[in-house]
Design a protein around this motif. Structure first.
Motif, mmCIF file in Angstrom:
data_model
loop_
_atom_site.group_PDB
_atom_site.id
_atom_site.type_symbol
_atom_site.label_atom_id
_atom_site.label_comp_id
_atom_site.label_asym_id
_atom_site.label_seq_id
_atom_site.Cartn_x
_atom_site.Cartn_y
_atom_site.Cartn_z
ATOM 1 N N GLY A 208 0.181 -32.694 -1.651
ATOM 2 C CA GLY A 208 -0.985 -33.215 -2.337
ATOM 3 C C GLY A 208 -1.937 -32.103 -2.755
ATOM 4 O O GLY A 208 -1.571 -30.930 -2.833
ATOM 5 N N ARG A 209 -3.159 -32.495 -2.979
ATOM 6 C CA ARG A 209 -4.187 -31.600 -3.516
ATOM 7 C C ARG A 209 -4.444 -30.372 -2.637
ATOM 8 O O ARG A 209 -4.768 -29.298 -3.126
ATOM 9 N N TYR A 210 -4.291 -30.545 -1.326
ATOM 10 C CA TYR A 210 -4.703 -29.493 -0.398
ATOM 11 C C TYR A 210 -3.546 -28.649 0.120
ATOM 12 O O TYR A 210 -3.734 -27.845 1.040
ATOM 13 N N ALA A 211 -2.353 -28.821 -0.431
ATOM 14 C CA ALA A 211 -1.194 -28.041 -0.002
ATOM 15 C C ALA A 211 -0.942 -26.891 -0.987
ATOM 16 O O ALA A 211 -1.183 -27.020 -2.190
ATOM 17 N N MET A 212 -0.418 -25.799 -0.481
ATOM 18 C CA MET A 212 -0.250 -24.594 -1.287
ATOM 19 C C MET A 212 0.549 -24.781 -2.572
ATOM 20 O O MET A 212 0.232 -24.142 -3.590
ATOM 21 N N PRO A 213 1.595 -25.631 -2.629
ATOM 22 C CA PRO A 213 2.312 -25.774 -3.902
ATOM 23 C C PRO A 213 1.426 -26.150 -5.077
ATOM 24 O O PRO A 213 1.723 -25.761 -6.220
ATOM 25 N N THR A 214 0.341 -26.874 -4.837
ATOM 26 C CA THR A 214 -0.578 -27.210 -5.925
ATOM 27 C C THR A 214 -1.106 -25.942 -6.584
ATOM 28 O O THR A 214 -1.155 -25.831 -7.817
ATOM 29 N N ALA A 215 -1.483 -24.961 -5.767
ATOM 30 C CA ALA A 215 -2.000 -23.691 -6.296
ATOM 31 C C ALA A 215 -0.892 -22.887 -6.972
ATOM 32 O O ALA A 215 -1.113 -22.272 -8.029
ATOM 33 N N LEU A 216 0.295 -22.879 -6.381
ATOM 34 C CA LEU A 216 1.399 -22.117 -6.951
ATOM 35 C C LEU A 216 1.803 -22.673 -8.317
ATOM 36 O O LEU A 216 2.037 -21.918 -9.268
ATOM 37 N N ILE A 217 1.870 -23.999 -8.395
ATOM 38 C CA ILE A 217 2.249 -24.657 -9.650
ATOM 39 C C ILE A 217 1.227 -24.361 -10.742
ATOM 40 O O ILE A 217 1.583 -24.052 -11.887
ATOM 41 N N GLU A 218 -0.048 -24.441 -10.407
ATOM 42 C CA GLU A 218 -1.097 -24.168 -11.396
ATOM 43 C C GLU A 218 -1.029 -22.727 -11.888
ATOM 44 O O GLU A 218 -1.175 -22.460 -13.088
ATOM 45 N N ALA A 219 -0.813 -21.794 -10.970
ATOM 46 C CA ALA A 219 -0.744 -20.386 -11.359
ATOM 47 C C ALA A 219 0.435 -20.123 -12.288
ATOM 48 O O ALA A 219 0.397 -19.202 -13.113
ATOM 49 N N ALA A 220 1.479 -20.952 -12.168
ATOM 50 C CA ALA A 220 2.677 -20.789 -12.996
ATOM 51 C C ALA A 220 2.596 -21.563 -14.302
ATOM 52 O O ALA A 220 3.546 -21.528 -15.101
ATOM 53 N N GLY A 221 1.510 -22.280 -14.510
ATOM 54 C CA GLY A 221 1.342 -22.996 -15.771
ATOM 55 C C GLY A 221 1.710 -24.458 -15.736
ATOM 56 O O GLY A 221 1.993 -25.065 -16.770
ATOM 57 N N GLY A 222 1.711 -25.049 -14.551
ATOM 58 C CA GLY A 222 2.001 -26.474 -14.426
ATOM 59 C C GLY A 222 0.869 -27.210 -13.755
ATOM 60 O O GLY A 222 -0.200 -26.652 -13.498
ATOM 61 N N VAL A 223 1.102 -28.486 -13.473
ATOM 62 C CA VAL A 223 0.136 -29.284 -12.730
ATOM 63 C C VAL A 223 0.913 -30.195 -11.778
ATOM 64 O O VAL A 223 1.905 -30.811 -12.168
ATOM 65 N N ASN A 224 0.497 -30.212 -10.540
ATOM 66 C CA ASN A 224 1.105 -31.097 -9.552
ATOM 67 C C ASN A 224 0.756 -32.539 -9.912
ATOM 68 O O ASN A 224 -0.423 -32.883 -10.041
ATOM 69 N N ILE A 225 1.763 -33.397 -10.076
ATOM 70 C CA ILE A 225 1.469 -34.777 -10.459
ATOM 71 C C ILE A 225 0.683 -35.499 -9.360
ATOM 72 O O ILE A 225 0.088 -36.543 -9.620
ATOM 73 N N MET A 226 0.664 -34.940 -8.143
ATOM 74 C CA MET A 226 -0.097 -35.511 -7.050
ATOM 75 C C MET A 226 -1.368 -34.709 -6.786
ATOM 76 O O MET A 226 -1.889 -34.679 -5.669
ATOM 77 N N ASP A 227 -1.881 -34.078 -7.825
ATOM 78 C CA ASP A 227 -3.093 -33.270 -7.693
ATOM 79 C C ASP A 227 -4.294 -34.091 -7.238
ATOM 80 O O ASP A 227 -5.233 -33.558 -6.631
ATOM 81 N N ASP A 228 -4.299 -35.386 -7.533
ATOM 82 C CA ASP A 228 -5.419 -36.238 -7.128
ATOM 83 C C ASP A 228 -5.169 -36.922 -5.777
ATOM 84 O O ASP A 228 -5.974 -37.745 -5.334
ATOM 85 N N PHE A 229 -4.064 -36.593 -5.132
ATOM 86 C CA PHE A 229 -3.724 -37.155 -3.828
ATOM 87 C C PHE A 229 -4.487 -36.377 -2.763
ATOM 88 O O PHE A 229 -4.221 -35.201 -2.517
ATOM 89 N N GLU A 230 -5.465 -37.024 -2.149
ATOM 90 C CA GLU A 230 -6.388 -36.330 -1.242
ATOM 91 C C GLU A 230 -5.757 -36.067 0.122
ATOM 92 O O GLU A 230 -6.282 -36.474 1.164
ATOM 93 N N LYS A 231 -4.640 -35.367 0.090
ATOM 94 C CA LYS A 231 -3.915 -35.015 1.299
ATOM 95 C C LYS A 231 -3.373 -33.602 1.162
ATOM 96 O O LYS A 231 -3.383 -33.001 0.085
ATOM 97 N N SER A 232 -2.865 -33.089 2.260
ATOM 98 C CA SER A 232 -2.142 -31.836 2.229
ATOM 99 C C SER A 232 -0.673 -32.162 2.001
ATOM 100 O O SER A 232 -0.242 -32.384 0.878
ATOM 101 N N TRP A 233 0.120 -32.232 3.047
ATOM 102 C CA TRP A 233 1.504 -32.689 2.965
ATOM 103 C C TRP A 233 1.555 -34.104 3.507
ATOM 104 O O TRP A 233 1.096 -34.361 4.611
#
Length: 311
Positions: A208-233
């Motif tokens: 979700g929003r608070y897990a590291m893949p969200t940051a990695l995906i954004e840095a690579a030019g994407g967006v986590n489809i669960m970016d608004d999910f107020e959780k970590s994993w």
């Protein structure tokens, strides 16, 4: 003359004492270390690797929480070959105290659970100080969404705690420069919709929003489809995934179910046939140690970007 000499000596001693102290922010706690730890324990593969890249293996008495879920690659095996694994999964309080540890580097859901047996409070009476992984702080306090800065913050704080600030600074500056050089030359389009598939068939476990893949995906030019999910994993539903129609699926590889098996599950399931990622067979794999906060995050961003924009 004697008085001046004594005064100078006292000032030098005070300066040495002050230099030995380190005060860092660990989640919602301010923690002071009177001296660098000498008998440290780390939990999980990514946290252990942070210790290793800072050259702290000789300050450790062991590690926990790796072989019960993951396997070590050749690089990690070489780094910890002189250290014992004290517990295959989450350690008990007795394991840490029994190792005569003076420091535990862990996180919430990275070796510690809220209300569990092993916490900073339960270890304190035994002289074991705890530093908590920054990304994991969301489990006990309000926190901004995941950021690569979380990883830098941990390296900097470990540098302060163990009195290896120069090593930490060199590492962080190097990571920043490497990432900046890569992203400046990266040609991207509209951010790609990415689903993080960690595990689960009945219900998917994802970032979700608070897990590291969200940051990695954004840095690579994407967006986590669960970016608004107020959780970590955490767990979501497949219906939510289908509704958000990811263009790419990022698989986290670890455990008994391989990345290829996870891909095959999605590719062969009729429920996912209309997903853009499935129709175009767009999957990218990150190892667990790359997808969680740690030294391999920069390479993880490169891997994602190459998969996102190779065409």
């Amino acid at each position: 003359m004697t008085k001046t000499l004594l005064t100078s000596t006292a000032l030098i001693l005070l300066a040495n004492v002050a230099a030995a102290d380190a005060t860092v922010q660990s989640c919602d706690r301010t923690v002071t270390f009177d001296a660098p730890p000498e008998r440290a324990v780390s939990n999980d593969v990514n946290l252990t690797e942070m210790m290793l890249v800072l050259g702290l293996a000789d300050r450790m008495v062991g590690y926990t929480g790796i072989s019960g879920w993951k396997t070590l690659d050749e690089e990690m095996r070489a780094g910890v070959e002189e250290l014992p694994e004290l517990s295959a999964k989450y350690p008990s309080k007795e394991v840490i105290v029994g190792a005569d540890a003076d420091f535990f580097f862990a996180g919430w859901n990275y070796g510690m659970k809220v209300g569990g047996e092993v916490t900073p409070e339960t270890l304190e009476p035994f002289g074991v100080q705890v530093y908590e992984l920054t990304e994991s702080c969301t489990h006990i306090m309000e926190k901004d969404k995941a950021s690569i800065e979380d990883m830098y913050n941990d390296l900097a704080n470990l540098g302060d705690i163990f009195d290896v600030e120069d090593r930490a600074t060199v590492l962080i500056d190097g990571y920043r420069a490497e990432l900046a050089s890569f992203t400046e030359g990266l040609e991207t389009g509209e951010p790609l919709r990415v689903f993080v598939y960690d595990s689960g068939e009945d219900t998917p476990f994802t970032a979700g929003r608070y897990a590291m893949p969200t940051a990695l995906i954004e840095a690579a030019g994407g967006v986590n489809i669960m970016d608004d999910f107020e959780k970590s994993w955490a767990t979501v539903t497949w219906e939510e995934v289908v509704e958000r129609n990811p263009e790419v699926v990022m698989i986290v590889n670890y455990g008994d179910v391989t990345a290829e098996q996870k891909r095959e599950f999605m590719m062969s399931n009729p429920a996912f046939a209309d997903l853009d990622a499935v129709k175009n067979d767009r999957f990218v794999t990150l190892e667990y140690v790359e997808a969680t906060p740690g030294p391999r995050n920069i390479q993880a961003i490169k891997t994602l970007a190459e998969a996102f924009w190779a065409e």
